[in-house]
Design a protein around this motif. Sequence first.
Motif, PDB file in Angstrom:
ATOM      1  N   PRO A   1       0.805  -1.056   0.104  1.00  0.00           N
ATOM      2  CA  PRO A   1       0.066   0.006   0.089  1.00  0.00           C
ATOM      3  C   PRO A   1       0.844   1.299   0.114  1.00  0.00           C
ATOM      4  O   PRO A   1       2.039   1.389   0.445  1.00  0.00           O
ATOM      5  CB  PRO A   1      -0.734   0.035   1.414  1.00  0.00           C
ATOM      6  CG  PRO A   1      -0.851  -1.528   1.847  1.00  0.00           C
ATOM      7  CD  PRO A   1       0.631  -2.023   1.219  1.00  0.00           C
ATOM      8  N   PRO A   2       0.413   2.368  -0.666  1.00  0.00           N
ATOM      9  CA  PRO A   2       1.175   3.528  -0.775  1.00  0.00           C
ATOM     10  C   PRO A   2       1.694   4.135   0.551  1.00  0.00           C
ATOM     11  O   PRO A   2       2.532   4.918   0.704  1.00  0.00           O
ATOM     12  CB  PRO A   2       0.300   4.561  -1.779  1.00  0.00           C
ATOM     13  CG  PRO A   2      -0.993   3.740  -1.576  1.00  0.00           C
ATOM     14  CD  PRO A   2      -0.929   2.554  -1.348  1.00  0.00           C
ATOM     15  N   ASN A   3       0.837   3.936   1.836  1.00  0.00           N
ATOM     16  CA  ASN A   3       1.117   4.679   3.020  1.00  0.00           C
ATOM     17  C   ASN A   3       2.033   3.627   3.921  1.00  0.00           C
ATOM     18  O   ASN A   3       1.988   3.925   5.021  1.00  0.00           O
ATOM     19  CB  ASN A   3      -0.181   5.019   3.521  1.00  0.00           C
ATOM     20  CG  ASN A   3      -0.917   3.684   4.129  1.00  0.00           C
ATOM     21  OD1 ASN A   3      -0.656   2.711   3.353  1.00  0.00           O
ATOM     22  ND2 ASN A   3      -1.954   3.807   5.018  1.00  0.00           N
ATOM     23  N   GLU A   4       2.880   2.759   3.249  1.00  0.00           N
ATOM     24  CA  GLU A   4       3.516   1.677   3.947  1.00  0.00           C
ATOM     25  C   GLU A   4       4.923   1.768   3.264  1.00  0.00           C
ATOM     26  O   GLU A   4       4.939   1.964   2.002  1.00  0.00           O
ATOM     27  CB  GLU A   4       2.852   0.318   3.926  1.00  0.00           C
ATOM     28  CG  GLU A   4       1.740   0.311   4.842  1.00  0.00           C
ATOM     29  CD  GLU A   4       1.369  -1.281   4.952  1.00  0.00           C
ATOM     30  OE1 GLU A   4       1.803  -2.175   4.684  1.00  0.00           O
ATOM     31  OE2 GLU A   4       0.148  -1.414   5.690  1.00  0.00           O
ATOM     32  N   LYS A   5       5.877   1.626   4.077  1.00  0.00           N
ATOM     33  CA  LYS A   5       7.328   1.806   3.609  1.00  0.00           C
ATOM     34  C   LYS A   5       8.055   0.787   4.333  1.00  0.00           C
ATOM     35  O   LYS A   5       7.982   0.525   5.650  1.00  0.00           O
ATOM     36  CB  LYS A   5       7.859   2.892   3.698  1.00  0.00           C
ATOM     37  CG  LYS A   5       8.975   3.330   2.771  1.00  0.00           C
ATOM     38  CD  LYS A   5       9.328   4.722   2.760  1.00  0.00           C
ATOM     39  CE  LYS A   5      10.356   5.164   1.636  1.00  0.00           C
ATOM     40  NZ  LYS A   5      10.679   6.635   1.665  1.00  0.00           N
TER      41      LYS A   5
ATOM     42  N   ASN B   1      13.897   9.325  -0.102  1.00  0.00           N
ATOM     43  CA  ASN B   1      13.005   8.788  -0.696  1.00  0.00           C
ATOM     44  C   ASN B   1      13.971   7.815  -2.085  1.00  0.00           C
ATOM     45  O   ASN B   1      13.165   7.179  -2.781  1.00  0.00           O
ATOM     46  CB  ASN B   1      12.319   9.578  -1.759  1.00  0.00           C
ATOM     47  CG  ASN B   1      11.077  10.381  -1.061  1.00  0.00           C
ATOM     48  OD1 ASN B   1      10.636   9.647   0.004  1.00  0.00           O
ATOM     49  ND2 ASN B   1      10.920  11.600  -1.060  1.00  0.00           N
TER      50      ASN B   1
ATOM     51  N   LEU C   1       6.531   6.178   9.296  1.00  0.00           N
ATOM     52  CA  LEU C   1       6.372   7.170   8.310  1.00  0.00           C
ATOM     53  C   LEU C   1       6.384   8.400   9.192  1.00  0.00           C
ATOM     54  O   LEU C   1       5.859   8.471  10.460  1.00  0.00           O
ATOM     55  CB  LEU C   1       5.171   6.933   7.619  1.00  0.00           C
ATOM     56  CG  LEU C   1       5.400   5.863   6.631  1.00  0.00           C
ATOM     57  CD1 LEU C   1       4.044   5.739   5.742  1.00  0.00           C
ATOM     58  CD2 LEU C   1       6.471   5.862   5.591  1.00  0.00           C
ATOM     59  N   GLY C   2       6.628   9.495   8.376  1.00  0.00           N
ATOM     60  CA  GLY C   2       6.413  11.049   9.252  1.00  0.00           C
ATOM     61  C   GLY C   2       7.725  11.318   9.923  1.00  0.00           C
ATOM     62  O   GLY C   2       8.783  11.123   9.225  1.00  0.00           O
TER      63      GLY C   2
END
Length: 197
Positions: free
Chosen positions: A24-28, A75, A41-42
């Motif tokens: 998902p785009p909100n996970e790294k 990034n 994140l953040g």
Amino acid sequence: MDTPQRRPDRWSLHDFQEMELNAPPNEKWELIDGIIHKMMLGGSLAHNEIVVNLAVVLRTALQAKGSASRVYSTNVPVVSEAIDTSTYPDIAVRCGPRVLDQKEMTDPVLLVEVLSRSTGEKDRYDKAEAYFRIPSVQHYLLVAQDRMDVTVLARGAADWVRTRFDAPEDAVEIAALGVSLTLSEIYENVKEIAGTY
């Protein structure tokens, strides 16, 4: 997706990159020596201010000496197929030519992590061990975000040399790049650090 579905105990870089494409785009995620780690994140304002300070000071110093080396932020992944590693350091500097549409790097010279409570141990140990095995890496900086404290690990002839700095006037020498930066520059205007400039 709380955790990637486990395949073997250790992941290859190729399998990890496939998994990343479907995350998902909100996970790294990061892969360190074949082991997957979820990234936070953040981050705090202090953390981000220090990263920006470092990027600006490094870029300015490199441009002043006419260096073709480039500064990258979180990034751009640093990858090594040899050690099944893909990480997102806070700052990376590489000096090789860049190809069009390049999305990862295999040859950083300098890597920087700004430490937080949730990632400090991983940065000090797991990432350090992985970064030491990337031949191009000459310097690894560990930068505290809650106090004025920078540890430099520099590749020596036989082993890595550790030097710690904790005073505003201390100059951190990055010999492989021919630049230095003071702690007062790194921590400039970071309100959480008492006595910063």
